[in-house]
Design a protein around this motif. Structure first.
Motif, short mmCIF file in Angstrom:
data_model
loop_
_atom_site.label_atom_id
_atom_site.label_comp_id
_atom_site.label_asym_id
_atom_site.label_seq_id
_atom_site.Cartn_x
_atom_site.Cartn_y
_atom_site.Cartn_z
N ALA A 1 0.82 -1.21 0.00
CA ALA A 1 0.00 0.00 0.00
C ALA A 1 0.86 1.27 0.00
O ALA A 1 0.47 2.29 -0.55
N LEU A 2 2.05 1.18 0.61
CA LEU A 2 2.91 2.35 0.73
C LEU A 2 3.87 2.50 -0.45
O LEU A 2 4.45 3.57 -0.65
N ALA A 3 4.05 1.43 -1.24
CA ALA A 3 5.07 1.43 -2.29
C ALA A 3 4.86 2.55 -3.32
O ALA A 3 5.83 3.13 -3.82
N GLY A 4 3.63 2.85 -3.62
CA GLY A 4 3.34 3.88 -4.62
C GLY A 4 3.35 5.29 -4.09
O GLY A 4 2.94 6.22 -4.79
N LYS A 5 3.80 5.48 -2.84
CA LYS A 5 3.87 6.80 -2.20
C LYS A 5 2.52 7.52 -2.23
O LYS A 5 2.38 8.63 -2.77
N PRO A 6 1.49 6.90 -1.61
CA PRO A 6 0.16 7.51 -1.60
C PRO A 6 0.12 8.74 -0.70
O PRO A 6 0.95 8.91 0.20
N GLN A 7 -0.85 9.61 -0.94
CA GLN A 7 -1.05 10.77 -0.08
C GLN A 7 -1.80 10.40 1.18
O GLN A 7 -1.66 11.05 2.22
N VAL A 8 -2.64 9.36 1.08
CA VAL A 8 -3.44 8.90 2.23
C VAL A 8 -3.34 7.39 2.32
O VAL A 8 -3.46 6.69 1.30
N LEU A 9 -3.14 6.88 3.54
CA LEU A 9 -3.13 5.44 3.79
C LEU A 9 -4.43 5.06 4.49
O LEU A 9 -4.78 5.64 5.52
N LEU A 10 -5.15 4.09 3.91
CA LEU A 10 -6.42 3.62 4.46
C LEU A 10 -6.25 2.19 4.96
O LEU A 10 -5.75 1.33 4.23
N LEU A 11 -6.67 1.94 6.20
CA LEU A 11 -6.49 0.62 6.80
C LEU A 11 -7.83 0.12 7.33
O LEU A 11 -8.38 0.69 8.29
N ASP A 12 -8.36 -0.92 6.69
CA ASP A 12 -9.69 -1.44 7.03
C ASP A 12 -9.57 -2.65 7.96
O ASP A 12 -9.40 -3.78 7.50
N GLU A 13 -9.61 -2.41 9.26
CA GLU A 13 -9.49 -3.46 10.28
C GLU A 13 -8.34 -4.42 9.97
O GLU A 13 -8.54 -5.64 9.90
N PRO A 14 -7.14 -3.90 9.78
CA PRO A 14 -6.03 -4.74 9.31
C PRO A 14 -5.53 -5.75 10.34
O PRO A 14 -4.78 -6.66 9.99
N LEU A 15 -5.92 -5.60 11.61
CA LEU A 15 -5.37 -6.47 12.65
C LEU A 15 -6.37 -7.49 13.19
O LEU A 15 -6.04 -8.30 14.05
N SER A 16 -7.59 -7.47 12.68
CA SER A 16 -8.66 -8.28 13.28
C SER A 16 -8.44 -9.78 13.13
O SER A 16 -8.98 -10.58 13.90
N ALA A 17 -7.64 -10.22 12.13
CA ALA A 17 -7.43 -11.65 11.92
C ALA A 17 -6.23 -12.19 12.70
O ALA A 17 -5.91 -13.38 12.60
N LEU A 18 -5.57 -11.33 13.48
CA LEU A 18 -4.36 -11.73 14.18
C LEU A 18 -4.64 -11.98 15.65
O LEU A 18 -5.61 -11.47 16.21
N ASP A 19 -3.75 -12.77 16.29
CA ASP A 19 -3.96 -13.01 17.73
C ASP A 19 -3.53 -11.78 18.52
O ASP A 19 -2.88 -10.86 18.01
N ALA A 20 -3.91 -11.76 19.80
CA ALA A 20 -3.82 -10.54 20.61
C ALA A 20 -2.40 -9.99 20.70
O ALA A 20 -2.17 -8.78 20.57
N LYS A 21 -1.42 -10.86 20.94
CA LYS A 21 -0.04 -10.39 21.13
C LYS A 21 0.51 -9.77 19.86
O LYS A 21 1.17 -8.71 19.90
N ILE A 22 0.23 -10.41 18.72
CA ILE A 22 0.73 -9.88 17.44
C ILE A 22 0.01 -8.57 17.11
O ILE A 22 0.61 -7.64 16.56
N ARG A 23 -1.27 -8.48 17.44
CA ARG A 23 -2.03 -7.26 17.19
C ARG A 23 -1.38 -6.06 17.87
O ARG A 23 -1.22 -4.99 17.28
N ILE A 24 -1.02 -6.24 19.14
CA ILE A 24 -0.43 -5.13 19.90
C ILE A 24 0.89 -4.71 19.27
O ILE A 24 1.16 -3.52 19.08
N SER A 25 1.73 -5.70 18.92
CA SER A 25 3.02 -5.40 18.32
C SER A 25 2.88 -4.71 16.98
O SER A 25 3.55 -3.71 16.69
N LEU A 26 1.97 -5.21 16.15
CA LEU A 26 1.83 -4.67 14.80
C LEU A 26 1.19 -3.29 14.80
O LEU A 26 1.57 -2.43 14.00
N ARG A 27 0.25 -3.05 15.69
CA ARG A 27 -0.36 -1.72 15.73
C ARG A 27 0.67 -0.67 16.16
O ARG A 27 0.64 0.47 15.69
N GLN A 28 1.58 -1.06 17.05
CA GLN A 28 2.65 -0.14 17.43
C GLN A 28 3.58 0.13 16.25
O GLN A 28 4.02 1.27 16.04
N ASP A 29 3.85 -0.92 15.45
CA ASP A 29 4.70 -0.75 14.27
C ASP A 29 4.03 0.14 13.23
O ASP A 29 4.69 0.97 12.58
N ILE A 30 2.72 -0.05 13.03
CA ILE A 30 1.98 0.77 12.06
C ILE A 30 2.05 2.24 12.47
O ILE A 30 2.30 3.12 11.64
#
Length: 357
Positions: free
Chosen positions: A147-176
């Protein structure tokens, strides 16, 4: 002029209205979260910003340009989906570079950008792997890089973490959030998870039944909810029924006990019933003190929750819970014991009656 302006956006599907007059101004570099239950309209707004859905009425402007009826590829937006949406027959590198290839960018430019993205998502050695060889968290990182490769002006994220387990969700949301700050990209994140929204957002848009209930910072949304829905949806809350005694001084009565709120109420509210909100962590067990609200209650249940002890009490028809930190040296009250509940005037909030607009 705001970087992204959404003006009177309205969407109907046949006889059903999915969105009622959505208005918002988003500044460049902001991280905005749309928060609400399933079917509240948050993904509908996101899809209209992306160009996947056309609004029934309203206007979307991006960096001063009307993009309401432009195709998705003309809008300079990047989209991260809930289900990754990676091409299984392509390597990680090919997935990341797909949009650039479609845009007919030179191969050398694509390779350079893909390498940059792999470094950015901390997967520099996995470019030749296929999606099925990655974990769920790794796949979502690849989707983010694409999503970021094309250098967009706006990044849209539609519930990107809902399929992940709790520990990974916390880590990935911090990374995002860290990536968003590093790149300075305007981002809109959709979730039904209040903890996610509170932890990573500059501002939160709380939605319900196709309408905006409240827009504010995480602190404003949590500490000063405007409506009963916001108060009950975000965090644990006590909802009390009170009667207005004196609007000008904020004097209220709850089951015959007089309280005060710091809010000034309309003169016409005298004698009216109003709903009050009180967070469990704002209440302490204490003797009546001058300048503070006090309610006399009876303990119904004491629940040990690890770091927190939740005490449920009753004041006639009202059930009030309070949270205190676990202290092994502190004696807890027992069931049936009378207690005094103390809290400040500022922590007793009078709620509005419904949603906006």
């Amino acid at each position: 002029m705001a970087f992204l302006e959404i003006d009177s956006l309205h969407k109907t599907f046949g006889a059903n209205t999915a969105l009622h007059h959505f208005d918002m101004k988003i500044e460049r570099g902001e991280f905005i979260t749309f928060l609400g239950p399933s079917g509240c309209g948050k993904t509908t707004v996101l899809r209209m910003i992306a160009g996947f859905e056309a609004p029934t009425r309203g206007t979307i402007r991006l960096d001063g340009r009307d993009v309401t009826h432009l195709r998705t590829r003309q809008r300079k937006v990047g989209m991260v989906f809930q289900a990754y949406a990676l091409f299984p027959n392509m390597t990680v590198a090919e997935n990341i570079g797909f949009g650039l290839k479609v845009a007919h960018r030179p191969q050398s430019e694509i390779k350079q950008r893909v390498d940059e993205m792999l470094q950015l998502i901390k997967l520099p050695h996995l470019g030749e792997r296929y999606p099925w060889q990655l974990s769920g968290g790794q796949q979502q990182r690849v989707a983010l890089a694409r999503a970021l490769a094309g250098k967009p002006q706006v990044l849209l994220l539609d519930e990107p973490l809902s399929a992940l387990d709790a520990k990974i969700r916390i880590s990935l949301r911090q990374d995002i959030r860290a990536l968003q700050r590093e790149l300075g990209i305007t981002s809109i994140f959709v979730t039904h998870d209040q903890e996610e929204a509170l932890s990573i957002s500059d501002r939160i848009v709380v939605m319900n039944e196709g309408r905006v209930e409240q827009i504010g910072t995480p602190l404003e949304i949590y500490n000063y909810p405007r409506t009963r829905f916001v108060a009950s949806f975000v965090g644990t809350l006590n909802i009390l029924s009170g009667h207005v005694i004196d609007p000008s001084t904020g004097r209220m009565a709850v089951d015959g006990q007089e309280l005060r709120t710091a809010q000034t109420l309309p003169v016409g509210d005298a004698g009216k019933k109003r709903m009050l909100a009180l967070r469990p962590e704002a209440i302490v067990l204490e003797a009546p003190a001058a300048g503070r609200n006090t309610l006399t209650a009876t303990v119904e249940e004491v629940s040990f929750l690890g770091a927190i002890v939740r005490i449920r009490t009753r004041v006639k028809d009202e059930v009030i819970s309070l949270d205190i930190f676990n202290d092994p040296n502190r004696r807890l009250p027992e069931r049936g014991q009378p207690v005094a509940l103390g809290f400040s005037h500022e922590n007793l909030l009078v709620l509005e009656e419904g949603v906006q607009g």
